[in-house]
Every structure is written in C-alpha cells, then in structure tokens.
Scaffold this motif. Structure first.
Motif, short mmCIF file in Angstrom:
data_model
loop_
_atom_site.label_atom_id
_atom_site.label_comp_id
_atom_site.label_asym_id
_atom_site.label_seq_id
_atom_site.Cartn_x
_atom_site.Cartn_y
_atom_site.Cartn_z
N GLY A 83 0.80 -1.21 0.00
CA GLY A 83 0.00 0.00 0.00
C GLY A 83 0.84 1.26 0.00
O GLY A 83 0.49 2.26 -0.65
N SER A 84 1.98 1.25 0.69
CA SER A 84 2.85 2.42 0.74
C SER A 84 3.47 2.71 -0.62
O SER A 84 3.61 3.87 -1.02
N VAL A 85 3.86 1.65 -1.33
CA VAL A 85 4.40 1.84 -2.68
C VAL A 85 3.34 2.47 -3.59
O VAL A 85 3.63 3.42 -4.33
N CYS A 86 2.12 1.96 -3.51
CA CYS A 86 1.04 2.51 -4.34
C CYS A 86 0.74 3.95 -3.97
O CYS A 86 0.50 4.80 -4.85
N ALA A 87 0.75 4.26 -2.67
CA ALA A 87 0.46 5.62 -2.23
C ALA A 87 1.53 6.60 -2.72
O ALA A 87 1.24 7.70 -3.17
N TRP A 124 3.54 10.82 -6.60
CA TRP A 124 4.37 11.25 -7.72
C TRP A 124 3.53 11.55 -8.95
O TRP A 124 3.73 12.57 -9.64
N ALA A 125 2.58 10.65 -9.26
CA ALA A 125 1.75 10.85 -10.45
C ALA A 125 0.90 12.11 -10.32
O ALA A 125 0.75 12.89 -11.28
N MET A 166 1.28 15.45 -12.78
CA MET A 166 0.20 15.95 -13.64
C MET A 166 -0.24 17.36 -13.26
O MET A 166 -0.63 18.17 -14.11
N ALA A 167 -0.16 17.69 -11.96
CA ALA A 167 -0.66 18.98 -11.51
C ALA A 167 0.36 20.10 -11.65
O ALA A 167 -0.02 21.27 -11.83
N LEU A 168 1.64 19.77 -11.58
CA LEU A 168 2.67 20.81 -11.50
C LEU A 168 2.63 21.82 -12.65
O LEU A 168 2.76 23.03 -12.41
N PRO A 169 2.45 21.42 -13.92
CA PRO A 169 2.43 22.44 -14.98
C PRO A 169 1.32 23.48 -14.84
O PRO A 169 1.39 24.54 -15.46
#
Length: 342
Positions: free
Chosen positions: A216-220, A225-226, A230-233
C-alpha cells in the motif's frame, strides 16, 4: 510480629517516574537502529557519488567533449568516449536513485516502523508499559522525519550542484525541465518523501500487516508522484510564445499546450505531421484553416523555483493532513492510554 513496611510508589513528579518513559522511548528508537543506519549509509554513498559526478567526472566529460568538438568534420580523431558515457550513466542512475528515496521511506514506514509492530504486538506491549499511544507514535516519527528531511534534502542539493557543474560544458547534460533534473534536484522530492512517510505510517496503522502496508505504501507514493507530475504544470501561470508557421512551435521549458492561432485569435490543434509550413501540403492546410501562426504555452527556466515551492507546499500540506489523520485514527483505535486496540 511486626508488619514489614509496604513499598510506596514514587510520587508522580519523582525522577524515577520521569526517567522511565524516556528509557522506554529510547528503547523504541533502538528497535529501528538498523534501518536508520542503512539510511545513513545510503545517503552517504549517494552523496559521494554525486560529489564525484559534479567534480572529477564532469571535468573529464567536459574535456572529452572539447576534444570531440575540436575534431575535423571527418571525425577522425581521438577523444575519451568512456568519460562521456560514464558521465551520462552516473548522472541518470543517481537522479533515479534520488527519485526512489520516497518509495524506500514509505515502504519502511508502512512495513517496519508501524505495520510490523502492530502485527507482532510490540506496540501493544509498549502501551502497557507506561508509554501512551500518542507519545509512542510521536517518538516513532520524530527522528525518522528529521533524518528523511536532512538526507533527502542533501541528495537533492548535491544532485542540482552536479547538474549545474555540467551545464554548458557537457553536451549530454539533461535540460532543467527533464524529469530527472527537475524532480530530483529541488524541494519537491523532500516533500514527497515526508508525505510518503506519513502515508506509510497511516497505512501501517490501518492495515496492521507489514506486507500489506508495504504494498500500500508503494502505491500511495506512486500516486503522490503521479498527482504532482500531472498537476505541476498548472500550478503557476504560463508564458505564451507565438512563432511563425514556417518556424513551428518554439519555447524551451515545461510545455503545457501548443497549437495553431487563426486570424481571429482562435486556437486550433496541430494537424498530424504538420509541424511547419515548409511542407507545401501543410502550408495549404494552414491556409484552409485560416491559421497565421503557432503558439506554445510553457514554463521557462525562470519558473523553476515558483513551481518547486508551490508543489512542495501542497505536498507538505498533504503530509500534515495525513499525519493529523494518523493520530486521530490512533486515538480511535486505542481503548485508553494504557491498553491495546479497541
């Protein structure tokens, strides 16, 4: 026969009662001393590689590129190709290592820091020995959070210094807006690591199984990161650059949108295989669309720090929110300050 005197409990403010919880908290920290040592060794090795990359390796690669640029057009001259390739590989793999640090932090937090102790009953034992659940969790998070912050920030700083050392000197150096350079060389990676620590802690508390919490921690962390990728730009106003139909879209940086501009100011998508009007068929198509120029919305190099700070602020807010939620879940799952789970 005289009655032997009873042993009296120490007063609440006595030194013994104050020292006992401190000893228990130190015991809790010693449980994870191997992981803290591994983290320290990892950061030290990574820092040494980045110092090597930004120093002797950059100098050797820059000298090799100077030799290559001095070659005649036939290319029949010698240059140190191994130095160029080694710089490229070390630069890539060290940056990727920095980007994986948040995953390692979250995995450890979910599987070992919290999940394994709830699964084995070590946490319950600590709560019955005079350490309240809130103090237990605070002690578990305080030192790791500090080490994660310092270690990840050091790695990001050295990665940026290594990239800066090769800027303009090494032709294969990545641009500032590449994923490896941008995300592994600023405070964003530090904020993701802290958010991953909080997410792993929460999942370890909720799942109470080390393997499940690890997955679950890897997925979180991947979701963090995803989401920021996607939001940064869109976190800062873009700059629009207009270019001629013959030139094509221009503007170096983090691209957000590009297309055609009509005479009326409307924006259109770029037809496939038509990046400029040099091709006569593309020029005829642009005429039919009434296109007069290309546009590109992008972030130039001057937006590097605003984007870094805004994204980091959002991630730190997520980390604080997850931490607050973790303490609330802990309070609801403990029967009292002495006992185990409700």
């Amino acid at each position: 026969m005289t009655t032997p005197p009873r042993a009296t409990a120490p007063a609440p403010g006595a030194p013994g009662t104050q020292a006992a919880p401190a000893r228990r908290l130190r015991w809790l920290l010693r449980l994870h001393r191997p992981a803290l040592c591994v983290w320290t060794v990892l950061v030290v090795v990574l820092a040494a590689l980045l110092l090597w990359l930004g120093g002797p390796l950059t100098d050797a690669s820059a000298a090799a590129w100077n030799q290559y640029d001095a070659c005649p057009t036939t290319g029949a001259c010698g240059y140190d190709q191994e130095a160029i390739l080694l710089y490229k590989d070390v630069s890539l793999y060290t940056s990727l290592t920095v980007l994986t640090l948040p995953f390692l932090v979250a995995m450890w937090a979910g599987a070992s820091l919290i999940g394994r102790e709830l699964e084995s009953g070590t946490a319950r034992l600590a709560w019955t020995q005079g350490v309240s659940p809130t103090r237990w969790l605070t002690a578990k998070l305080a030192l790791p959070a500090a080490l994660v912050t310092v270690g990840t920030a050091l790695a990001a700083l050295l990665n940026r210094l290594a990239w800066t050392a090769g800027l303009g000197r090494v032709d294969t150096a990545k641009p500032w807006y590449s994923i490896e350079t941008f995300y592994a060389s600023g405070p964003v990676v530090v904020a993701v690591a802290l958010a991953g620590l909080a997410a792993g802690t929460l999942l370890g508390l909720l799942l109470r199984r080390s393997l499940a919490a690890l997955v679950g921690s890897v997925c979180a962390t991947a979701a963090l990161w995803a989401g920021i990728f996607m939001a940064l730009p869109h976190l800062w106003p873009t700059v629009t650059r207009v270019s001629s139909l013959r030139e094509g879209p221009s503007g170096s940086g983090i691209g957000v949108a590009e297309g055609l501009l009509t005479a009326d100011g409307d924006r259109l998508g770029i037809p496939r295989y038509c990046g400029s009007s040099i091709d006569p068929s593309c020029g005829a198509l642009f005429d039919r669309l009434d296109a007069v120029s290309f546009y590109r919305d992008y972030h130039p190099a001057s937006h590097y720090w605003p984007l870094q700070f805004v994204a980091s602020g959002i991630l730190l807010a997520v980390a604080v929110l997850l931490t607050v939620l973790t303490f609330r879940v802990l309070r609801h799952r403990t029967a009292d300050h002495r006992g185990g789970l409700a």
